[in-house]
Design an enzyme around this catalytic site. Structure first.
Site, PDB file in Angstrom:
ATOM      1  N   ALA A  69     -33.756 -18.396   5.162  1.00  0.00           N
ATOM      2  CA  ALA A  69     -34.186 -17.298   6.034  1.00  0.00           C
ATOM      3  C   ALA A  69     -34.646 -16.131   5.159  1.00  0.00           C
ATOM      4  O   ALA A  69     -34.271 -16.041   3.989  1.00  0.00           O
ATOM      5  CB  ALA A  69     -33.025 -16.876   6.907  1.00  0.00           C
ATOM      6  N   GLY A 118     -31.805 -22.015   5.990  1.00  0.00           N
ATOM      7  CA  GLY A 118     -32.710 -22.414   7.062  1.00  0.00           C
ATOM      8  C   GLY A 118     -33.626 -23.553   6.662  1.00  0.00           C
ATOM      9  O   GLY A 118     -34.074 -24.336   7.510  1.00  0.00           O
ATOM     10  N   GLU A 121     -31.654 -26.553   7.168  1.00  0.00           N
ATOM     11  CA  GLU A 121     -31.428 -26.680   8.624  1.00  0.00           C
ATOM     12  C   GLU A 121     -32.682 -27.200   9.332  1.00  0.00           C
ATOM     13  O   GLU A 121     -32.590 -27.937  10.313  1.00  0.00           O
ATOM     14  CB  GLU A 121     -30.964 -25.340   9.191  1.00  0.00           C
ATOM     15  CG  GLU A 121     -29.517 -25.045   8.758  1.00  0.00           C
ATOM     16  CD  GLU A 121     -29.098 -23.612   9.004  1.00  0.00           C
ATOM     17  OE1 GLU A 121     -29.792 -22.690   8.524  1.00  0.00           O
ATOM     18  OE2 GLU A 121     -28.071 -23.395   9.678  1.00  0.00           O
ATOM     19  N   GLU A 141     -25.133 -19.801   2.752  1.00  0.00           N
ATOM     20  CA  GLU A 141     -24.889 -18.588   3.544  1.00  0.00           C
ATOM     21  C   GLU A 141     -23.540 -17.922   3.276  1.00  0.00           C
ATOM     22  O   GLU A 141     -23.440 -16.690   3.292  1.00  0.00           O
ATOM     23  CB  GLU A 141     -25.000 -18.898   5.045  1.00  0.00           C
ATOM     24  CG  GLU A 141     -26.417 -19.128   5.541  1.00  0.00           C
ATOM     25  CD  GLU A 141     -26.929 -20.548   5.314  1.00  0.00           C
ATOM     26  OE1 GLU A 141     -26.256 -21.323   4.608  1.00  0.00           O
ATOM     27  OE2 GLU A 141     -28.003 -20.875   5.838  1.00  0.00           O
ATOM     28  N   ASN A 502     -19.717   0.930 -19.962  1.00  0.00           N
ATOM     29  CA  ASN A 502     -18.478   1.389 -20.586  1.00  0.00           C
ATOM     30  C   ASN A 502     -18.243   2.879 -20.335  1.00  0.00           C
ATOM     31  O   ASN A 502     -17.111   3.345 -20.306  1.00  0.00           O
ATOM     32  CB  ASN A 502     -18.458   1.058 -22.077  1.00  0.00           C
ATOM     33  CG  ASN A 502     -18.192  -0.423 -22.287  1.00  0.00           C
ATOM     34  OD1 ASN A 502     -17.658  -1.097 -21.396  1.00  0.00           O
ATOM     35  ND2 ASN A 502     -18.587  -0.955 -23.431  1.00  0.00           N
TER      36      ASN A 502
END
Ligand SMILES: NC(=O)c1ccc[n+]([C@@H]2O[C@H](COP(=O)([O-])OP(=O)(O)OC[C@H]3O[C@@H](n4cnc5c(N)ncnc54)[C@H](O)[C@@H]3O)[C@@H](O)[C@H]2O)c1
Length: 727
Positions: A69, A118, A121, A141, A502
């Site tokens: 995504a 995605g 997916e 994710e 530092n």
């Protein structure tokens, strides 16, 4: 042409085989931005409307499949209410991804390159997946503090089993083609050249009825095939394990498991409802806000680094002076990532040590199966040990990592300058000495800068590239290019005592010194800061860094910023140093160290320490945990503010990323300046004033700057609207 958009095209051949191709115009990668999602919906409608089509292959016109995504769009969406987010996610799933999955014809994804989030997916809504052997897939994710939202928690467990899906999703790790095939996430793995034909062949088998794609599809739409006992075993055990590993500040991995558990007995659409609620809940967490912010900041940093590096060209050959802890680490990392390096020392013993350290690290890689013996030999061959300057005339950059002593370093740098090309860059890995000062005896100070690595070099991502007052932008660019080639995160800063990281760390340790003096037990402070999210508390950190190193650095900081970093009393650090309790390196510091079964140092409480510290403790206060945390964090954050105001770092993002990559600032808190924003600048300033009054002699390190007070008054923030006020 069946559909033609700016991100997606759909074409069909004469046999009715459609190709839906992701190719986002004017971008180097495909991603699911709002445009792509909208076009996918339209493309699916166009495919549905064409009754001549017999099947669809899904391809990419880029070297990646789909990277995921568009995270840049999350900010706007995640600003909505939980219900609105859930509703939006669910609608997208039902109208776009389900619509694709429910097409009346078979579908096959041809995964040619990266398919994350995605991207994977999208692959999962297809009936079959074929993958190039060079591609990688995964659902990362949870690393961003959220959970998959385009059906990942619903379809992946139904496809590869709950146990595998839990591992993939809770770890967020990317998977190789071999692993994907083993789990059944993909149906075939082929060479890149065979991918498209392979996808078509698979599709034809579906069309010809040789593969039952409808049955395959049904598996993803039905409840998980686990009985109650199996479900309890797999979900409850993994929840406990993952919760322990992720810790309380990172709720997403466990939430993903809970969502999968709750949805296990549900049909696809109910499971998707559960998933949408899960992601909406996670979207509102501090972890998601800051981890996504970190991702976006990292993208900005990478782009600016790459732009700068381009001006310098590639570093073909490098050299390092000093084969000690740091020099050995630098040589290893350079060789590992492919840049040949000469490793010079004045003592054969040093070289032997440097080589054996590199050998040990490489052997570990071989043992873990991440490297072959031949690859290990090739890396070692890229390190050329030397007691002299042979070959220095051919190097593009030399990193000096000899002992931390101004005179020695200046002598070594001057000598080296005479051996290298006029255009070669000289960089020092000093941790405390001014770059401008080190450059004083050099003939070409414009070619000199700092290149500050963190210990251990192979593990710590940050490299501070420090600009002295005569350093040229070309020298900075070359050093940035080299750091990037080494797989590091270079951040360019200006010269000052302690440089960026530092310098900011120093008042944090000052606050620790102050609290110990007031009678707060150092183990209590360590516990509080570890619960806050630090990988280790301040006393333990001092032991790991080395008390002698800390005392030396403290003296430099005291000279640089006497108003707030110089202490006119004997400190707990002084006590440790005087008693030769140097920390882990000699087995005794604030804690004592034993070697555990795996040969690693394990800290234990040493009763002697309380007695040693007693003379430098002049209070007997008890503070609640919130006050301890605020007392520790406030001086650190204020120094971060000062570094930004003084122009030591170029941006608030640089400051925060440097702290996360350099000293392990808790990533879910986003860095010191995100922390101040989240606290609310007005509240932070008020708290700092309160703490300054309580800190007595150390009050100066708790003083907010005038500019910060102005920001508080005008309700300004470091990161704009994303900042939310203290939760
Ligand atoms: N150790 C850390 O945590 C750390 C972190 C960041 C930066 N640094 C800095 O890196 C530098 C090196 O530190 P280290 O911890 O690796 O020290 P080290 O003592 O382990 O190694 C120094 C090496 O330099 C060699 N050497 C000395 N003079 C030399 C010369 N003229 N030419 C070539 N080699 C020479 C020594 O033989 C030794 O092998 C220091 O400036 C230190 O401040 C250290």
């Amino acid at each position: 042409m069946i559909y033609s958009g700016k991100a997606i095209t759909v074409k069909a051949d004469k046999d009715g085989i459609a190709e839906l191709c992701f190719d986002l115009q004017s971008e180097s990668v495909n991603k699911f931005n709002a445009l792509t999602v909208a076009e996918l919906k339209d493309a699916v409608m166009a495919i549905s409307a064409d009754t001549s089509l017999k099947g669809v292959i899904v391809t990419s016109g880029k070297s990646v499949f789909i990277v995921g995504a568009d995270i840049m769009e999350f900010g706007e969406l995640f600003g909505a209410s939980e219900d609105e987010i859930a509703e939006h996610v669910l609608r997208t799933n039902l109208e776009v991804f389900n619509a694709f999955e429910d097409l009346p014809i078979p579908t096959v994804a041809a995964i040619n390159g990266i398919a994350f989030g995605g991207g994977l997916e999208m692959g999962l809504v297809c009936d079959y997946r074929i993958m190039s052997e060079t591609a990688r897939i995964g659902l990362p994710e949870t690393k961003l503090g959220i959970i998959p939202g385009f059906g990942g928690t619903t379809r992946l467990p139904r496809l590869i089993g709950a146990d595998n899906a839990i591992e993939w999703i809770a770890s967020g790790q990317e998977q190789t083609a071999a692993e994907a095939l083993r789990c059944g996430a993909v149906d075939a793995v082929v060479t890149p050249e065979l991918l498209r034909d392979g996808a078509i062949a698979l599709l034809r088998q579906c069309i010809d009825g040789k593969l039952d794609y409808a049955a395959r599809r049904r598996e993803k739409q039905e409840p998980l095939k686990l009985n109650e006992i199996e479900a309890t075993m797999v979900f409850e055990t993994s929840k406990a394990f993952v919760a322990g590993k992720a810790g309380p500040h990172y709720p997403a991995p466990v939430t993903a498991i809970k969502v999968m558990q709750k949805a296990a007995g549900m049909s696809r659409d109910d499971a998707l409802r559960e998933e949408a609620r899960g992601i909406a809940k996670m979207a509102g967490t501090l972890a998601a806000k800051n981890l996504i912010g970190l991702f976006v900041g990292d993208q900005i940093l990478s782009k600016s680094g790459e732009k700068l590096a381009k001006k310098a060209g590639k570093v073909e050959r490098a050299a390092v002076l000093g084969a000690g802890i740091m020099g050995g680490g630098i040589a290893y990392q350079s060789a590992l990532k492919g840049t040949p390096i000469i490793m010079k020392d004045i003592a054969q013993a040093g070289i032997d040590l440097g080589l054996s350290e590199a050998g040990k690290l490489l052997s570990r890689e071989v043992e873990r199966g991440r490297m072959s013996v031949a690859e290990m030999a090739a890396v070692l061959n890229k390190i050329q040990p030397s007691l002299g300057y042979e070959g220095f005339g051919n190097v593009d950059i030399v990193v000096e990592a000899v002992v931390e002593n101004l005179k020695v370093k200046q002598a070594v740098l001057t000598e080296t300058e005479a051996q290298i090309r006029d255009d070669a860059v000289l960089a020092s890995n000093t941790s405390t000495i001014s770059i401008t000062r080190l450059a004083e005896p050099l003939k070409r100070p414009e070619n000199f800068c700092g290149m500050h690595f963190f210990n251990p070099v192979h593990r710590m991502p940050l490299v501070e590239v420090i600009r002295g007052n005569k350093t040229s932008e070309q020298a900075v660019a070359r050093t940035v290019a080299y750091a990037l080639a080494m797989g590091k995160k270079p951040i360019v800063v200006n010269d000052c005592p302690g440089f960026l990281v530092n310098r900011i760390l120093s008042p944090y340790l000052g606050a620790f010194i102050g609290l110990v003096k007031r009678g707060i037990d150092f183990t209590t402070i360590d516990r509080a800061m570890e619960r806050f999210g630090w990988p280790m508390g301040p006393a333990y950190l001092c032991d790991v860094v080395g008390i002698d190193t800390g005392v030396h650095a403290g003296a430099v900081m005291a000279e640089g910023f006497p108003d707030r970093m110089k202490y006119d009393f004997k400190t707990c650090q002084d006590v440790m140093f005087e008693n030769k309790r140097f920390g882990q390196k000699n087995g005794r510091g604030y804690y004592a160290y034993e070697v555990d079964k795996k040969g690693r140092p394990k800290k234990i409480v040493d009763e002697e320490v309380a007695a040693l510290l007693a003379p430098v403790i002049d209070g007997s206060e008890t503070l609640d945990e919130e006050t301890i945390v605020d007392s520790m964090m406030t001086p650190m954050c204020l120094e971060a503010v000062r570094c930004l105001e003084d122009g030591i770092a170029a941006s608030a993002t640089d400051v925060d990323l440097a702290l996360i990559y350099g000293i392990g600032f808790p990533p879910f808190r986003g860095g010191a300046l995100h922390y101040v924003d989240d606290f609310g600048i007005d509240k932070f300033v008020a708290r700092a004033d309160e703490l300054a009054a309580a800190a007595g002699a150390l009050g100066a390190m708790y003083q907010p700057t005038e500019k910060l007070r102005e920001m508080a008054a005008s309700r300004d923030t470091f990161f704009g609207a994303a900042a939310s006020g203290r939760k």
